[in-house]
Design an enzyme around this catalytic site. Sequence first.
Site, PDB file in Angstrom:
ATOM      1  N   HIS A   8     -28.416  31.774  80.165  1.00  0.00           N
ATOM      2  CA  HIS A   8     -27.516  32.281  81.212  1.00  0.00           C
ATOM      3  C   HIS A   8     -28.004  33.601  81.793  1.00  0.00           C
ATOM      4  CE1 HIS A   8     -23.972  29.475  81.106  1.00  0.00           C
ATOM      5  NE2 HIS A   8     -24.700  29.039  80.095  1.00  0.00           N
ATOM      6  N   VAL A  20     -29.576  33.839  86.303  1.00  0.00           N
ATOM      7  CA  VAL A  20     -28.962  34.651  87.352  1.00  0.00           C
ATOM      8  C   VAL A  20     -29.726  35.967  87.446  1.00  0.00           C
ATOM      9  CG1 VAL A  20     -26.848  35.733  88.185  1.00  0.00           C
ATOM     10  CG2 VAL A  20     -26.716  33.600  86.871  1.00  0.00           C
TER      11      VAL A  20
END
Length: 322
Positions: free
Chosen positions: A63, A67
């Site tokens: 994760h 991003v």
Amino acid sequence: MRLIVLSLIILFNSLIQVSEAQLKVGFYSQLCPNAESVVADVVRDATKSNPQFPAILLRLHFHDCFVEGCDGSILIDNGSTSERGAFGHQGVNGYDVIENAKANLERLCPGVVSCADIVAMAARDAVALSHGPFYQVETGRKDGMVSDINLADRMPDVKDSIHLLKQKFIEKGLNDKDLVILSAAHTIGTTACFFMEDRLYNFDQRGSSDPSINPRFLPELSSSCPKNGDINARLPMDHGSGDKFDIQILQNIRTGFAVLQSDAQLMNDPTTRGIVDSYFGVLAPLTRPFEADFVTSMVKMGRIGVRTGSNGTIRRVCKSFN
Ligand code: HEM
Ligand SMILES: *[C@@H]1O[C@H](CO)[C@@H](O)[C@H](O)[C@H]1NC(C)=O
Ligand SMILES: *[C@@H]1O[C@H](CO)[C@@H](O)[C@H](O)[C@H]1NC(C)=O
């Protein structure tokens, strides 16, 4: 003559900058020789108190990388607009373990080891602790200076079609093989029933279950996550082998025993299905082992959008900007 010397100096300097500004194995071997063992100790101790931590930390690295690149942006806790609070990061955890490792490292070598690297090292240790392959982890990432909840809206989602999953991975420089191999990280860990609701009771908004679930598996899944039951109840994602890092997850996916819908989707496309199948069958002994492929894809994921050299900072505390 002076011009030539001058241009040689400039060329030389830029070469040095390029070589400094790259990830490499053992980036901290001079700057903070115990960096990797400090992280490994913290991860091992945390796992003794909660065996779920390896899975949690492996997921955290994914994760983080998806991003703004592997830059520790997910760690920032700056109120309700922080990236961390995004829907696509639901259930992500492990922040305290990273913060603990960071505190120990700041005592030992202040201002040297980035939070993004701690996350990458912890993920490597997590795989090893789960009896997966041990690999050399590249380091030298700098921490990012942006954390924005809106930047996480292209996180892969459990309900994405195989087409969209492939697309989202390609956007990060990862191919279909990486998608298959990295999805197999679900060989450890658990999912909340929250992510199973639609697959079991409202697949494609049709009020029934995903037909790709093996009929022999459906009753078990439905009893783990009963209709209108506790969405926070958890079940292993790798049926029969949820604690151990192994290839069983891919066998489960092939036979309709995938727990997550996104994992099951891998069989819905000829390319990704072919990759799953390649680890089984008569030619399997001749192909590269799954564990070796996993390491390759993990190292690749760890390179996504990284900041190096003077591009980024070293945070003192992982959850705050300096
Ligand atoms: C392909 C797209 C992916 C989707 C849609 C996806 C989705 C999910 C979901 C829904 C969960 C359950 C979360 C929870 O209930 O807490 C989960 C857990 C997990 N994911 Fe993924 N994932 C993907 C890829 C990856 C990748 C690339 C990795 C790492 C390389 C990874 C590692 C994990 C791990 C280890 C867990 C278990 C976490 C725990 O036990 O707390 N996933 N994933
Ligand atoms: C932290 O959050 C505040 C308001 O939520 C925002 O104005 C500020 O820009 C954020 N800081 C950073 C560095 O993103
Ligand atoms: C810093 O790194 C980011 C992410 O890789 C990149 O997009 C950006 O262009 C880099 N900036 C500089 C000044 O090199």
